[in-house]
Design a protein around this motif. Structure first.
Motif, mmCIF file in Angstrom:
data_model
loop_
_atom_site.group_PDB
_atom_site.id
_atom_site.type_symbol
_atom_site.label_atom_id
_atom_site.label_comp_id
_atom_site.label_asym_id
_atom_site.label_seq_id
_atom_site.Cartn_x
_atom_site.Cartn_y
_atom_site.Cartn_z
ATOM 1 N N ALA A 183 0.915 -0.924 -0.116
ATOM 2 C CA ALA A 183 0.021 0.025 -0.131
ATOM 3 C C ALA A 183 0.865 1.143 0.020
ATOM 4 C CB ALA A 183 -0.835 0.039 1.241
ATOM 5 N N LEU A 184 1.807 1.146 0.706
ATOM 6 C CA LEU A 184 2.896 2.537 0.867
ATOM 7 C C LEU A 184 3.542 2.558 -0.411
ATOM 8 C CD1 LEU A 184 4.181 4.660 2.746
ATOM 9 C CD2 LEU A 184 5.674 3.106 3.273
ATOM 10 N N ASN A 185 3.878 1.440 -1.351
ATOM 11 C CA ASN A 185 4.514 1.634 -2.377
ATOM 12 C C ASN A 185 3.606 2.115 -3.541
ATOM 13 O OD1 ASN A 185 7.068 0.636 -1.636
ATOM 14 N ND2 ASN A 185 6.553 -1.563 -2.242
ATOM 15 N N LEU A 186 2.325 1.863 -3.381
ATOM 16 C CA LEU A 186 1.130 2.226 -4.436
ATOM 17 C C LEU A 186 1.072 3.779 -4.097
ATOM 18 C CD1 LEU A 186 -0.678 1.816 -6.757
ATOM 19 C CD2 LEU A 186 -2.534 1.218 -5.058
ATOM 20 N N PHE A 187 1.045 4.221 -3.005
ATOM 21 C CA PHE A 187 0.644 5.330 -2.379
ATOM 22 C C PHE A 187 1.793 6.487 -3.143
ATOM 23 C CE2 PHE A 187 2.116 8.927 0.410
ATOM 24 C CZ PHE A 187 0.827 9.697 0.611
ATOM 25 N N ILE A 188 3.174 6.063 -2.909
ATOM 26 C CA ILE A 188 4.538 6.649 -3.195
ATOM 27 C C ILE A 188 4.155 6.979 -4.710
ATOM 28 C CG2 ILE A 188 6.841 6.812 -3.397
ATOM 29 C CD1 ILE A 188 6.994 5.460 -0.580
ATOM 30 N N GLN A 189 3.853 6.115 -5.392
ATOM 31 C CA GLN A 189 3.816 5.798 -6.874
ATOM 32 C C GLN A 189 2.990 6.761 -7.490
ATOM 33 O OE1 GLN A 189 2.143 2.398 -8.873
ATOM 34 N NE2 GLN A 189 4.054 2.545 -10.479
ATOM 35 N N GLU A 190 1.487 7.013 -6.956
ATOM 36 C CA GLU A 190 0.488 7.809 -7.359
ATOM 37 C C GLU A 190 0.699 8.981 -6.822
ATOM 38 O OE1 GLU A 190 -1.395 6.546 -9.657
ATOM 39 O OE2 GLU A 190 -0.778 4.736 -9.407
ATOM 40 N N MET A 191 1.256 9.278 -5.667
ATOM 41 C CA MET A 191 1.530 10.650 -5.020
ATOM 42 C C MET A 191 2.471 11.198 -6.044
ATOM 43 S SD MET A 191 3.630 11.746 -1.533
ATOM 44 C CE MET A 191 5.155 11.340 -2.610
ATOM 45 N N THR A 192 3.762 10.356 -6.364
ATOM 46 C CA THR A 192 4.554 10.949 -7.374
ATOM 47 C C THR A 192 3.988 11.717 -8.624
ATOM 48 O OG1 THR A 192 6.267 9.556 -6.409
ATOM 49 C CG2 THR A 192 6.728 10.591 -8.556
ATOM 50 N N ALA A 193 3.093 10.839 -9.101
ATOM 51 C CA ALA A 193 2.334 11.232 -10.467
ATOM 52 C C ALA A 193 1.457 12.467 -10.162
ATOM 53 C CB ALA A 193 1.668 9.940 -11.024
ATOM 54 N N THR A 194 0.697 12.272 -9.052
ATOM 55 C CA THR A 194 -0.156 13.572 -8.732
ATOM 56 C C THR A 194 0.613 14.944 -8.455
ATOM 57 O OG1 THR A 194 -1.712 11.954 -7.706
ATOM 58 C CG2 THR A 194 -1.858 14.253 -7.083
ATOM 59 N N GLY A 195 1.772 14.613 -7.782
ATOM 60 C CA GLY A 195 2.583 15.804 -7.629
ATOM 61 C C GLY A 195 3.187 16.124 -8.765
ATOM 62 N N GLY A 196 3.489 14.991 -9.667
ATOM 63 C CA GLY A 196 3.852 15.788 -11.089
ATOM 64 C C GLY A 196 3.076 16.867 -11.844
ATOM 65 N N VAL A 197 1.733 16.462 -11.901
ATOM 66 C CA VAL A 197 0.963 17.343 -12.459
ATOM 67 C C VAL A 197 0.867 18.696 -11.804
ATOM 68 C CG1 VAL A 197 -1.623 17.745 -13.027
ATOM 69 C CG2 VAL A 197 -0.690 15.446 -13.197
ATOM 70 N N MET A 198 1.041 18.881 -10.654
ATOM 71 C CA MET A 198 1.072 19.996 -9.775
ATOM 72 C C MET A 198 2.512 20.587 -9.988
ATOM 73 S SD MET A 198 -0.378 17.975 -6.291
ATOM 74 C CE MET A 198 0.060 19.759 -5.265
ATOM 75 N N ILE A 199 3.522 20.006 -10.147
ATOM 76 C CA ILE A 199 4.838 20.445 -10.631
ATOM 77 C C ILE A 199 4.699 21.214 -11.900
ATOM 78 C CG2 ILE A 199 7.340 20.029 -11.261
ATOM 79 C CD1 ILE A 199 7.065 20.079 -8.106
ATOM 80 N N LEU A 200 4.112 20.380 -12.723
ATOM 81 C CA LEU A 200 4.070 20.825 -14.267
ATOM 82 C C LEU A 200 3.215 22.307 -14.195
ATOM 83 C CD1 LEU A 200 3.803 20.745 -17.350
ATOM 84 C CD2 LEU A 200 1.703 19.116 -17.039
ATOM 85 N N ALA A 201 2.042 22.424 -13.479
ATOM 86 C CA ALA A 201 1.583 23.615 -13.342
ATOM 87 C C ALA A 201 2.275 24.742 -12.899
ATOM 88 C CB ALA A 201 0.116 23.241 -12.277
ATOM 89 N N ILE A 202 3.236 24.334 -11.793
ATOM 90 C CA ILE A 202 4.125 25.328 -11.212
ATOM 91 C C ILE A 202 4.824 25.862 -12.287
ATOM 92 C CG2 ILE A 202 6.219 25.893 -9.624
ATOM 93 C CD1 ILE A 202 4.690 23.673 -7.749
ATOM 94 N N GLY A 203 5.575 24.894 -13.164
ATOM 95 C CA GLY A 203 6.504 25.326 -14.127
ATOM 96 C C GLY A 203 5.635 26.287 -15.321
ATOM 97 N N LEU A 204 4.324 25.841 -15.629
ATOM 98 C CA LEU A 204 4.000 26.759 -16.576
ATOM 99 C C LEU A 204 3.508 28.144 -15.938
ATOM 100 C CD1 LEU A 204 1.442 24.144 -17.893
ATOM 101 C CD2 LEU A 204 3.422 24.981 -19.024
ATOM 102 N N ASN A 205 3.182 28.063 -14.623
ATOM 103 C CA ASN A 205 3.108 29.462 -13.901
ATOM 104 C C ASN A 205 4.535 30.419 -13.878
ATOM 105 O OD1 ASN A 205 0.438 28.905 -13.267
ATOM 106 N ND2 ASN A 205 1.003 28.244 -11.194
ATOM 107 N N ILE A 206 5.372 29.783 -13.724
ATOM 108 C CA ILE A 206 6.630 30.371 -13.629
ATOM 109 C C ILE A 206 7.035 30.976 -15.119
ATOM 110 C CG2 ILE A 206 9.027 30.332 -13.408
ATOM 111 C CD1 ILE A 206 8.638 28.212 -11.397
#
Length: 235
Positions: A183-206
């Motif tokens: 469960a922890l491995n799946l959480f980290i995997q999907e959290m990374t992907a979810t965070g990736g979308v947010m990081i993409l948004a930060i980049g576009l904002n910058i």
């Protein structure tokens, strides 16, 4: 010392920010170009992280529900208010980027991602701080570039980084006792992907292409954890 890795990470962000301010007088044209490159690089990093997902439906649901919660709480406004408060205390009134802008952007960049979670867990469970120290080196170099363009507010991001990673490290024993490794491995995997979308948004904002209130997406990380727990409960 459980908090050593978190402390080193925060310290390197502070040092990097101070060094970055030595380059604050670079020409505006160069500063704008560098800032755009930073935005593009951050966006590419976000795209790479987004591809880590094995079930993108989790990412979409988490982002939508997280956005609803975040907009309701208006976390973006709270972060900006915190940055403005620091700005008033420091008496920083200049024509460059405000302290709040640097604080918000740097905080989101340094907090979102799997290295912080994994490193904090290693610090708490095995007293191994290598992941957080490695993250600190990366964050330190990043803060040099960010602070040279976004201002001294980048330095203040060290505080939430230390608190976030420190709390995970302190409660790592509880986390490992009640959450299975799968469960922890799946959480980290999907959290990374979810965070990736947010990081993409930060980049576009910058870069200036969008004005997405990324801080309001932060509850998405919690929603990922809830969805993963529900999935394993009904297996």
């Amino acid at each position: 010392m459980i908090l050593l890795g978190s402390f080193v990470n925060a310290l390197l962000i502070i040092l990097g920010s101070i060094i970055g301010r030595l380059f604050k007088n670079i020409p505006d044209t160069m500063k704008n170009t560098v800032l755009s490159i930073i935005g593009l690089a951050v966006a590419v990093l976000g795209i790479q992280m987004g591809f880590k997902s094995s079930n993108f439906i989790i990412v979409i649901i988490s982002l939508v529900l997280g956005a609803v919660i975040g907009e309701w709480l208006d976390l973006d406004k709270q972060l900006i208010r915190l940055g403005k408060w620091a700005e008033s205390k420091l008496g920083k009134k200049t024509s460059e980027n405000s302290i709040s802008e640097g604080f918000v952007n740097a905080t989101l960049i340094f907090l979102i991602g799997s290295m912080g979670v994994l490193g904090a867990l290693d610090s708490g469970l095995r007293n191994d701080h290598s992941v957080l120290i490695t993250k600190g080196i990366i964050d330190g170099f990043t803060s040099i570039v960010l602070s040279s363009t976004l201002g001294i507010g980048v330095l203040l991001s060290a505080i939430p980084v230390f608190l976030y990673q420190g709390i995970i490290a302190v409660f790592s024993g509880f986390i490992s006792a009640y959450i299975s490794e799968a469960a922890l491995n799946l959480f980290i995997q999907e959290m990374t992907a979810t965070g990736g979308v947010m990081i993409l948004a930060i980049g576009l904002n910058i870069v200036g292409l969008t004005k997405i209130r990324v801080a309001n997406l932060l509850p998405s990380i919690v929603v990922v954890g809830i969805i993963v727990c529900i999935m394993f409960l009904f297996q």
